[in-house]
Design a protein around this motif. Structure first.
Motif, mmCIF file in Angstrom:
data_model
loop_
_atom_site.group_PDB
_atom_site.id
_atom_site.type_symbol
_atom_site.label_atom_id
_atom_site.label_comp_id
_atom_site.label_asym_id
_atom_site.label_seq_id
_atom_site.Cartn_x
_atom_site.Cartn_y
_atom_site.Cartn_z
ATOM 1 N N ALA A 13 31.194 -80.213 10.601
ATOM 2 C CA ALA A 13 31.216 -79.121 9.633
ATOM 3 C C ALA A 13 32.588 -78.467 9.522
ATOM 4 C CB ALA A 13 30.175 -78.062 10.011
ATOM 5 N N LEU A 14 33.463 -78.734 10.475
ATOM 6 C CA LEU A 14 34.783 -78.123 10.439
ATOM 7 C C LEU A 14 35.626 -78.744 9.330
ATOM 8 C CD1 LEU A 14 35.593 -77.980 14.259
ATOM 9 C CD2 LEU A 14 34.711 -76.152 12.804
ATOM 10 N N GLN A 15 36.381 -77.908 8.656
ATOM 11 C CA GLN A 15 37.218 -78.400 7.564
ATOM 12 C C GLN A 15 38.358 -79.250 8.122
ATOM 13 O OE1 GLN A 15 38.817 -75.370 5.051
ATOM 14 N NE2 GLN A 15 39.651 -76.794 3.564
ATOM 15 N N GLN A 16 38.471 -80.458 7.635
ATOM 16 C CA GLN A 16 39.493 -81.374 8.094
ATOM 17 C C GLN A 16 40.714 -81.308 7.169
ATOM 18 O OE1 GLN A 16 39.156 -83.147 10.965
ATOM 19 N NE2 GLN A 16 37.217 -82.046 11.191
ATOM 20 N N PRO A 17 41.914 -81.467 7.740
ATOM 21 C CA PRO A 17 43.093 -81.501 6.871
ATOM 22 C C PRO A 17 43.053 -82.727 5.980
ATOM 23 C CG PRO A 17 43.646 -82.189 9.107
ATOM 24 C CD PRO A 17 42.236 -81.686 9.148
ATOM 25 N N PRO A 18 43.710 -82.664 4.826
ATOM 26 C CA PRO A 18 43.681 -83.815 3.922
ATOM 27 C C PRO A 18 44.363 -85.023 4.550
ATOM 28 C CG PRO A 18 45.311 -82.197 3.202
ATOM 29 C CD PRO A 18 44.516 -81.559 4.297
ATOM 30 N N SER A 19 43.849 -86.190 4.229
ATOM 31 C CA SER A 19 44.475 -87.419 4.714
ATOM 32 C C SER A 19 45.862 -87.556 4.091
ATOM 33 C CB SER A 19 43.621 -88.622 4.336
ATOM 34 O OG SER A 19 44.340 -89.826 4.545
ATOM 35 N N PRO A 20 46.879 -87.971 4.883
ATOM 36 C CA PRO A 20 48.226 -88.144 4.304
ATOM 37 C C PRO A 20 48.240 -89.049 3.088
ATOM 38 C CG PRO A 20 48.338 -88.235 6.698
ATOM 39 C CD PRO A 20 46.886 -88.210 6.334
ATOM 40 N N ILE B 266 56.494 -86.951 4.727
ATOM 41 C CA ILE B 266 56.232 -85.530 4.474
ATOM 42 C C ILE B 266 54.753 -85.219 4.695
ATOM 43 C CG2 ILE B 266 56.205 -83.728 2.701
ATOM 44 C CD1 ILE B 266 58.681 -85.069 1.490
ATOM 45 N N ALA B 267 53.883 -86.088 4.185
ATOM 46 C CA ALA B 267 52.444 -85.868 4.347
ATOM 47 C C ALA B 267 52.037 -85.941 5.812
ATOM 48 C CB ALA B 267 51.668 -86.891 3.522
ATOM 49 N N GLU B 268 52.594 -86.882 6.554
ATOM 50 C CA GLU B 268 52.232 -87.025 7.963
ATOM 51 C C GLU B 268 52.767 -85.884 8.814
ATOM 52 O OE1 GLU B 268 53.530 -90.936 9.042
ATOM 53 O OE2 GLU B 268 51.767 -91.907 8.148
ATOM 54 N N LEU B 269 53.757 -85.153 8.316
ATOM 55 C CA LEU B 269 54.248 -83.971 9.015
ATOM 56 C C LEU B 269 53.410 -82.729 8.699
ATOM 57 C CD1 LEU B 269 58.106 -84.517 8.700
ATOM 58 C CD2 LEU B 269 56.774 -84.513 10.812
ATOM 59 N N GLY B 270 52.357 -82.918 7.893
ATOM 60 C CA GLY B 270 51.393 -81.839 7.667
ATOM 61 C C GLY B 270 51.560 -81.056 6.392
ATOM 62 N N GLU B 271 52.482 -81.441 5.519
ATOM 63 C CA GLU B 271 52.667 -80.708 4.268
ATOM 64 C C GLU B 271 51.610 -81.139 3.249
ATOM 65 O OE1 GLU B 271 54.592 -78.279 4.232
ATOM 66 O OE2 GLU B 271 55.852 -78.697 5.979
ATOM 67 N N GLU B 272 51.185 -80.201 2.413
ATOM 68 C CA GLU B 272 50.144 -80.478 1.430
ATOM 69 C C GLU B 272 50.752 -80.650 0.035
ATOM 70 O OE1 GLU B 272 46.897 -77.757 1.816
ATOM 71 O OE2 GLU B 272 46.671 -78.102 3.965
ATOM 72 N N GLU C 61 51.097 -78.903 -2.712
ATOM 73 C CA GLU C 61 51.989 -77.909 -3.310
ATOM 74 C C GLU C 61 53.399 -78.040 -2.757
ATOM 75 O OE1 GLU C 61 52.293 -73.038 -3.968
ATOM 76 O OE2 GLU C 61 50.601 -73.913 -2.870
ATOM 77 N N ALA C 62 53.514 -78.186 -1.442
ATOM 78 C CA ALA C 62 54.822 -78.367 -0.825
ATOM 79 C C ALA C 62 55.441 -79.695 -1.237
ATOM 80 C CB ALA C 62 54.702 -78.297 0.694
ATOM 81 N N MET C 63 54.616 -80.725 -1.351
ATOM 82 C CA MET C 63 55.108 -82.033 -1.773
ATOM 83 C C MET C 63 55.700 -81.948 -3.182
ATOM 84 S SD MET C 63 55.188 -85.279 -0.651
ATOM 85 C CE MET C 63 53.761 -85.589 0.404
ATOM 86 N N THR C 64 55.024 -81.272 -4.077
ATOM 87 C CA THR C 64 55.519 -81.124 -5.447
ATOM 88 C C THR C 64 56.805 -80.312 -5.472
ATOM 89 O OG1 THR C 64 53.285 -81.296 -6.362
ATOM 90 C CG2 THR C 64 54.963 -80.253 -7.750
ATOM 91 N N ALA C 65 56.917 -79.309 -4.605
ATOM 92 C CA ALA C 65 58.142 -78.517 -4.545
ATOM 93 C C ALA C 65 59.333 -79.393 -4.167
ATOM 94 C CB ALA C 65 57.984 -77.370 -3.550
ATOM 95 N N ILE C 66 59.176 -80.204 -3.128
ATOM 96 C CA ILE C 66 60.273 -81.058 -2.672
ATOM 97 C C ILE C 66 60.604 -82.130 -3.706
ATOM 98 C CG2 ILE C 66 60.938 -82.778 -0.935
ATOM 99 C CD1 ILE C 66 59.263 -81.155 1.086
ATOM 100 N N MET C 67 59.586 -82.740 -4.270
ATOM 101 C CA MET C 67 59.775 -83.894 -5.145
ATOM 102 C C MET C 67 60.157 -83.524 -6.577
ATOM 103 S SD MET C 67 59.400 -86.609 -3.343
ATOM 104 C CE MET C 67 58.593 -87.347 -1.912
ATOM 105 N N ALA C 68 59.902 -82.276 -7.002
ATOM 106 C CA ALA C 68 60.162 -81.957 -8.406
ATOM 107 C C ALA C 68 60.533 -80.497 -8.652
ATOM 108 C CB ALA C 68 58.936 -82.325 -9.250
ATOM 109 N N LYS C 69 59.680 -79.569 -8.237
ATOM 110 C CA LYS C 69 59.806 -78.173 -8.668
ATOM 111 C C LYS C 69 61.129 -77.538 -8.256
ATOM 112 C CE LYS C 69 57.420 -73.708 -8.461
ATOM 113 N NZ LYS C 69 56.266 -72.967 -7.881
#
Length: 288
Positions: free
Chosen positions: A24-31, A264-270, A272-280
Motif C-alpha cells: 500500500a505504500l506509494q512507490q517512487p516512479p520507475s526510472p 538523471i532518473a536513476e538519481l531520483g529526479e522526476e 518536472e526536474a527532467m523537463t527543466a534540465i532537458m528543455a525549460k
C-alpha cells in the motif's frame, strides 16, 4: 503506577491490502517511466539533435542553440547561434558579449588542477564582478546575466568508477564545483564527455555503457546537489569539437540523451526536474 501500554494494532493493518502493508505504500516512479515533456538541444556544433533519426520515439525537440567560437549571436525564435567564450582565448571576457546568457567554455582534455580551477574562478569573477556583486544585484531585483559553463559536467573522463571514487582528481573536482555553485548566476551545461586516450590509457573501458553510466552519475550527482535541477542544461555535443585524433567522444547526440535521461532518473529526479534540465532551463536562459 506505570503507564498503560497501548493496545496492540491488528495484524490486518500490516498484511494483505492493509493501509500500512508494503504493497500500500506509494512507490517512487520507475526510472524507465521518467521522461521530459520536450527537449531543447542547448549545445551543438551546427547539427541539432532534431536531425538525428534515432529520435522517433523521443519527446519533441522544440529548440536548439548552436555554440561556436568567433560568431555573432544570430537566429530567432527557437533556433539560435551564440558565441563561445573560451577561457584561454579571450583574456578580456567583459568585452566579448553583453547578452543575458554567456557561454563560457573550459577547454580541458584532462582533470583540472588547482591552477585550472583558479582560471575558471577568475573568468567567472571577470564576467559577473564576483559573488558579492551578484548577491547585491539579486537583492536589488536586478539579476545579473547568466554564465553557462561548459566542459565541467562531466569533465574529461580518465578512470573507471572504482579508482575514480578514491582519486584526488575526483575529490578536487567535487570540492571546486561546490565552490563554483556559490555564484548564483553560474549554470552548468551537461554535455557528452570526451576521453583523451593519452590520459585515460588505451584500454577502452568507456565503451562499456554500464561503466560509462556509473562514471557519469558520479559527476552528475554532486552537480545536482550543488546547483539544483534549475541550473543544469542539456546539450548534445561536447563543449568544443575535438581536434586531436587521440581525443574520442564515447557518446553524443541522441545516444547521449538516452544515457543522460537514464542517469538523471536513476538519481531520483522526476519528470518536472527532467523537463527543466532537458528543455525549460534553456528556454528561459536563451529566451527561446
Amino acid at each position: 503506577m506505570p503507564p498503560k501500554k497501548p493496545p496492540p494494532l491488528p495484524r490486518s493493518l500490516f498484511t494483505g491490502g492493509g493501509p500500512l502493508s508494503p504493497s500500500a505504500l506509494q512507490q517512487p516512479p520507475s526510472p524507465s517511466t521518467v521522461h521530459p515533456a520536450s527537449i531543447v538541444d542547448a549545445h551543438n556544433h551546427g547539427i541539432p539533435l532534431e536531425h538525428f533519426p534515432e529520435l522517433q520515439n523521443m519527446p519533441p525537440v522544440t529548440g536548439s542553440v548552436t555554440v561556436a567560437v568567433g560568431v555573432e549571436r544570430s537566429g530567432s525564435g527557437k533556433h539560435i547561434s551564440v558565441p563561445a567564450c573560451v577561457i584561454d582565448d579571450d583574456p578580456d571576457l567583459q568585452t566579448v558579449t553583453t547578452a543575458s546568457a554567456i557561454d563560457l567554455v573550459v577547454p580541458c582534455t584532462g582533470p583540472l588542477g588547482e591552477s585550472g580551477w583558479e582560471a575558471v574562478d577568475e573568468a567567472v569573477n571577470q564576467l559577473d564582478g564576483g559573488r558579492q556583486k551578484v548577491e547585491e544585484e539579486v537583492a536589488a531585483g536586478t539579476p545579473s546575466r547568466k554564465i553557462l559553463v561548459s566542459g565541467l559536467l562531466p569533465p574529461p573522463l580518465t578512470k573507471r568508477s572504482s579508482p575514480l571514487l578514491h582519486s584526488a582528481e575526483y575529490e578536487t573536482h567535487c570540492g571546486h564545483l561546490s565552490q563554483l555553485s556559490l555564484h548564483s548566476d553560474v549554470v552548468l551545461k551537461v554535455l557528452p564527455p570526451i576521453v583523451d586516450t593519452h590520459v585515460a590509457g588505451s584500454s577502452p573501458w568507456w565503451e562499456d555503457v554500464h561503466e560509462l553510466e556509473r562514471v557519469v552519475k558520479m559527476y552528475l550527482g554532486p552537480a545536482l546537489e550543488a546547483f539544483g535541477t534549475h541550473r543544469i542544461v542539456f546539450g548534445s555535443q561536447p563543449a568544443l569539437a575535438p581536434s586531436d585524433p587521440a581525443t574520442v567522444v564515447p557518446v553524443s547526440g541522441a545516444a547521449w540523451y538516452v544515457l543522460l535521461r537514464k542517469c538523471i532518473a536513476e538519481l531520483g529526479e522526476e519528470s518536472e526536474a527532467m523537463t527543466a534540465i532537458m528543455a525549460k532551463n534553456a528556454e528561459e536562459l536563451y529566451n527561446l
